[in-house]
Scaffold this motif. Structure first.
Motif, PDB file in Angstrom:
ATOM      1  N   LEU A  35     -12.070   3.750  53.162  1.00 20.62           N
ATOM      2  CA  LEU A  35     -11.127   3.505  52.069  1.00 20.62           C
ATOM      3  C   LEU A  35      -9.878   2.835  52.622  1.00 20.62           C
ATOM      4  O   LEU A  35      -9.484   3.087  53.767  1.00 20.62           O
ATOM      5  CB  LEU A  35     -10.753   4.821  51.371  1.00 20.62           C
ATOM      6  CG  LEU A  35     -11.889   5.554  50.653  1.00 20.62           C
ATOM      7  CD1 LEU A  35     -11.391   6.885  50.106  1.00 20.62           C
ATOM      8  CD2 LEU A  35     -12.467   4.700  49.522  1.00 20.62           C
ATOM      9  N   PRO A  36      -9.242   1.986  51.842  1.00 24.45           N
ATOM     10  CA  PRO A  36      -8.064   1.260  52.337  1.00 24.45           C
ATOM     11  C   PRO A  36      -6.850   2.161  52.491  1.00 24.45           C
ATOM     12  O   PRO A  36      -6.692   3.154  51.779  1.00 24.45           O
ATOM     13  CB  PRO A  36      -7.831   0.200  51.251  1.00 24.45           C
ATOM     14  CG  PRO A  36      -8.404   0.796  50.006  1.00 24.45           C
ATOM     15  CD  PRO A  36      -9.594   1.599  50.448  1.00 24.45           C
ATOM     16  N   THR A  37      -6.000   1.810  53.441  1.00 23.96           N
ATOM     17  CA  THR A  37      -4.759   2.543  53.648  1.00 23.96           C
ATOM     18  C   THR A  37      -3.615   1.928  52.849  1.00 23.96           C
ATOM     19  O   THR A  37      -2.598   2.583  52.607  1.00 23.96           O
ATOM     20  CB  THR A  37      -4.386   2.543  55.135  1.00 23.96           C
ATOM     21  OG1 THR A  37      -4.387   1.195  55.617  1.00 23.96           O
ATOM     22  CG2 THR A  37      -5.395   3.340  55.942  1.00 23.96           C
ATOM     23  N   ARG A  38      -3.800   0.666  52.460  1.00 27.21           N
ATOM     24  CA  ARG A  38      -2.751   0.000  51.679  1.00 27.21           C
ATOM     25  C   ARG A  38      -3.394  -0.973  50.703  1.00 27.21           C
ATOM     26  O   ARG A  38      -4.324  -1.695  51.061  1.00 27.21           O
ATOM     27  CB  ARG A  38      -1.789  -0.749  52.596  1.00 27.21           C
ATOM     28  CG  ARG A  38      -0.539  -1.292  51.899  1.00 27.21           C
ATOM     29  CD  ARG A  38       0.390  -1.959  52.892  1.00 27.21           C
ATOM     30  NE  ARG A  38      -0.216  -3.165  53.441  1.00 27.21           N
ATOM     31  CZ  ARG A  38      -0.145  -4.371  52.850  1.00 27.21           C
ATOM     32  NH1 ARG A  38       0.485  -4.511  51.701  1.00 27.21           N
ATOM     33  NH2 ARG A  38      -0.713  -5.416  53.419  1.00 27.21           N
ATOM     34  N   VAL A  39      -2.890  -0.966  49.465  1.00 26.80           N
ATOM     35  CA  VAL A  39      -3.394  -1.857  48.410  1.00 26.80           C
ATOM     36  C   VAL A  39      -2.204  -2.511  47.725  1.00 26.80           C
ATOM     37  O   VAL A  39      -1.205  -1.846  47.418  1.00 26.80           O
ATOM     38  CB  VAL A  39      -4.235  -1.080  47.367  1.00 26.80           C
ATOM     39  CG1 VAL A  39      -4.626  -2.000  46.201  1.00 26.80           C
ATOM     40  CG2 VAL A  39      -5.476  -0.488  48.017  1.00 26.80           C
ATOM     41  N   SER A  40      -2.316  -3.795  47.487  1.00 33.88           N
ATOM     42  CA  SER A  40      -1.271  -4.503  46.732  1.00 33.88           C
ATOM     43  C   SER A  40      -1.927  -5.403  45.694  1.00 33.88           C
ATOM     44  O   SER A  40      -3.004  -5.972  45.940  1.00 33.88           O
ATOM     45  CB  SER A  40      -0.384  -5.331  47.664  1.00 33.88           C
ATOM     46  OG  SER A  40      -1.119  -6.386  48.245  1.00 33.88           O
ATOM     47  N   VAL A  41      -1.270  -5.514  44.548  1.00 29.87           N
ATOM     48  CA  VAL A  41      -1.740  -6.386  43.465  1.00 29.87           C
ATOM     49  C   VAL A  41      -0.583  -7.289  43.062  1.00 29.87           C
ATOM     50  O   VAL A  41       0.497  -6.804  42.697  1.00 29.87           O
ATOM     51  CB  VAL A  41      -2.233  -5.570  42.252  1.00 29.87           C
ATOM     52  CG1 VAL A  41      -2.709  -6.509  41.147  1.00 29.87           C
ATOM     53  CG2 VAL A  41      -3.355  -4.608  42.656  1.00 29.87           C
ATOM     54  N   LYS A  42      -0.798  -8.589  43.132  1.00 30.50           N
ATOM     55  CA  LYS A  42       0.262  -9.555  42.839  1.00 30.50           C
ATOM     56  C   LYS A  42      -0.173 -10.543  41.772  1.00 30.50           C
ATOM     57  O   LYS A  42      -1.318 -10.995  41.748  1.00 30.50           O
ATOM     58  CB  LYS A  42       0.653 -10.323  44.108  1.00 30.50           C
ATOM     59  CG  LYS A  42       1.241  -9.444  45.202  1.00 30.50           C
ATOM     60  CD  LYS A  42       1.623 -10.266  46.422  1.00 30.50           C
ATOM     61  CE  LYS A  42       2.226  -9.380  47.516  1.00 30.50           C
ATOM     62  NZ  LYS A  42       2.597 -10.147  48.722  1.00 30.50           N
ATOM     63  N   GLY A  43       0.803 -10.843  40.873  1.00 26.72           N
ATOM     64  CA  GLY A  43       0.591 -11.899  39.897  1.00 26.72           C
ATOM     65  C   GLY A  43       1.055 -13.223  40.482  1.00 26.72           C
ATOM     66  O   GLY A  43       1.208 -13.365  41.705  1.00 26.72           O
ATOM     67  N   GLU A  44       1.302 -14.185  39.620  1.00 26.90           N
ATOM     68  CA  GLU A  44       1.726 -15.493  40.097  1.00 26.90           C
ATOM     69  C   GLU A  44       3.066 -15.437  40.819  1.00 26.90           C
ATOM     70  O   GLU A  44       3.278 -16.118  41.811  1.00 26.90           O
ATOM     71  CB  GLU A  44       1.811 -16.470  38.917  1.00 26.90           C
ATOM     72  CG  GLU A  44       0.445 -16.800  38.320  1.00 26.90           C
ATOM     73  CD  GLU A  44       0.565 -17.811  37.196  1.00 26.90           C
ATOM     74  OE1 GLU A  44       1.708 -18.210  36.871  1.00 26.90           O
ATOM     75  OE2 GLU A  44      -0.472 -18.209  36.654  1.00 26.90           O
ATOM     76  N   GLU A  45       3.981 -14.598  40.309  1.00 27.94           N
ATOM     77  CA  GLU A  45       5.313 -14.552  40.911  1.00 27.94           C
ATOM     78  C   GLU A  45       5.797 -13.135  41.208  1.00 27.94           C
ATOM     79  O   GLU A  45       6.818 -12.970  41.869  1.00 27.94           O
ATOM     80  CB  GLU A  45       6.338 -15.231  39.980  1.00 27.94           C
ATOM     81  CG  GLU A  45       6.043 -16.692  39.742  1.00 27.94           C
ATOM     82  CD  GLU A  45       7.067 -17.325  38.806  1.00 27.94           C
ATOM     83  OE1 GLU A  45       7.912 -16.570  38.258  1.00 27.94           O
ATOM     84  OE2 GLU A  45       7.020 -18.544  38.622  1.00 27.94           O
ATOM     85  N   THR A  46       5.097 -12.148  40.736  1.00 27.93           N
ATOM     86  CA  THR A  46       5.590 -10.766  40.879  1.00 27.93           C
ATOM     87  C   THR A  46       4.550  -9.862  41.528  1.00 27.93           C
ATOM     88  O   THR A  46       3.342 -10.112  41.448  1.00 27.93           O
ATOM     89  CB  THR A  46       5.953 -10.175  39.501  1.00 27.93           C
ATOM     90  OG1 THR A  46       4.777 -10.218  38.663  1.00 27.93           O
ATOM     91  CG2 THR A  46       7.075 -10.947  38.856  1.00 27.93           C
ATOM     92  N   ASP A  47       5.069  -8.805  42.149  1.00 24.03           N
ATOM     93  CA  ASP A  47       4.219  -7.773  42.725  1.00 24.03           C
ATOM     94  C   ASP A  47       4.020  -6.691  41.670  1.00 24.03           C
ATOM     95  O   ASP A  47       4.974  -6.042  41.238  1.00 24.03           O
ATOM     96  CB  ASP A  47       4.884  -7.183  43.975  1.00 24.03           C
ATOM     97  CG  ASP A  47       3.945  -6.238  44.718  1.00 24.03           C
ATOM     98  OD1 ASP A  47       2.940  -5.810  44.123  1.00 24.03           O
ATOM     99  OD2 ASP A  47       4.224  -5.936  45.885  1.00 24.03           O
TER     100      ASP A  47
END
Length: 291
Positions: free
Chosen positions: A246-258
């Motif tokens: 399983l991941p220790t860090r996950v990020s989801v980003k749009g075109e300009e924002t986190d």
């Protein structure tokens, strides 16, 4: 094991000799015992008891010797020199197989459950390390360890991006082969699980595009799409702990924002950190967060 059996035989014969001595000692007191009727009765009972113990120990020695003979023949796949029609021989054969199985199970336990074969004229041991994920057997890797002089890894089939030599040093393989095998098995199973998850993402989620992944499957970048605005989202999963799937860090980003800290996506981020990625994507699609 042969040493232990020899020691057991010596102990049994010592007991027999001691019982014989006690029996002779009891007979030497027979005259004195006649003058003491109650003492004579006790001595007689004691002698009978010792005789029974002697007979029982003799029988145990005979059984032990027969078992050793049968086990030797079983190891060589030869027929033992006993009558197949005899109930005694059938019982002895069954007992021999049982003790043989116990020895195998003990060795298997001591090795941590790893399959091992001797190689290179018995100078090396080759261990098999199978991997599995969610009940599915995956790849099996092999490590050959030279044990004749200095314990060292002579060859292996482990992927090069897993540093086997470093693990050997960290776990002190010289004195703890099982600790090394456990650590290596942990890394291999985690790697196989991450690789299998990536395969399932590609098989089950055609709308999700895999933009980036590495050989170790420790980094995964996915292109997700929202159902309403058809907005593209970049989802990055970092598996920095190589002993986990399983991941220790996950990020989801749009075109300009986190979007990782937004109320709408906090649950999805937590889901991706706590659930295998292909299952998390299925749940996100069912809740209409992605297509």
């Amino acid at each position: 094991m042969e040493g232990a059996s020899s020691k057991g035989k010596k102990e049994l014969f010592w007991v027999l000799n001691h019982l014989t001595f006690l029996e002779a000692q009891a007979r030497s007191r027979k005259t004195e015992a006649k003058q003491q009727p109650s003492g004579a009765s006790q001595l007689k009972e004691r002698v009978e008891e010792l005789k029974k113990q002697r007979d029982r120990l003799k029988a145990e020695i005979e059984v032990h010797q027969s078992l050793q003979k049968l086990r030797a023949s079983l190891d060589k796949n030869e027929d033992a020199d006993v009558s197949e029609d005899s109930e005694k021989s059938k019982l002895l054969r069954l007992m021999a197989k049982q003790t043989q199985l116990k020895d195998v199970l003990l060795a298997h336990h001591l090795l941590g459950g790893y399959d091992v074969v001797k190689t290179n004229e018995d100078k090396s041991l080759c261990f098999s390390l199978p991997t599995a994920y969610q009940g599915t057997m995956l790849d099996t890797y092999h490590v050959e360890i030279d044990v004749k002089r200095t314990v060292r890894i002579s060859r292996h089939s482990v992927p090069p991006f897993i540093d086997v030599e470093r693990l050997a040093k960290e776990t002190n393989m010289q004195e703890n082969i099982r600790g090394f095998l456990d650590a290596l098995s942990l890394h291999l199973n985690a790697f196989s699980a991450r690789k299998q998850q990536l395969k399932l993402v590609k098989d089950l989620h055609k709308s999700v595009e895999v933009l980036e992944s590495n050989a170790l499957c420790s980094l995964l970048v996915l292109l997700l799409t929202t159902p309403k605005e058809r907005t593209a989202l970049l989802c990055s999963l970092d598996y920095s702990d190589l002993t986990r799937s399983l991941p220790t860090r996950v990020s989801v980003k749009g075109e300009e924002t986190d979007l990782s800290d937004s109320p709408q996506w906090q649950k999805n981020v937590a889901l991706l950190q706590e659930t295998p990625v292909h299952e998390a994507l299925t749940a996100m699609r069912e809740t209409r967060h992605i297509i």
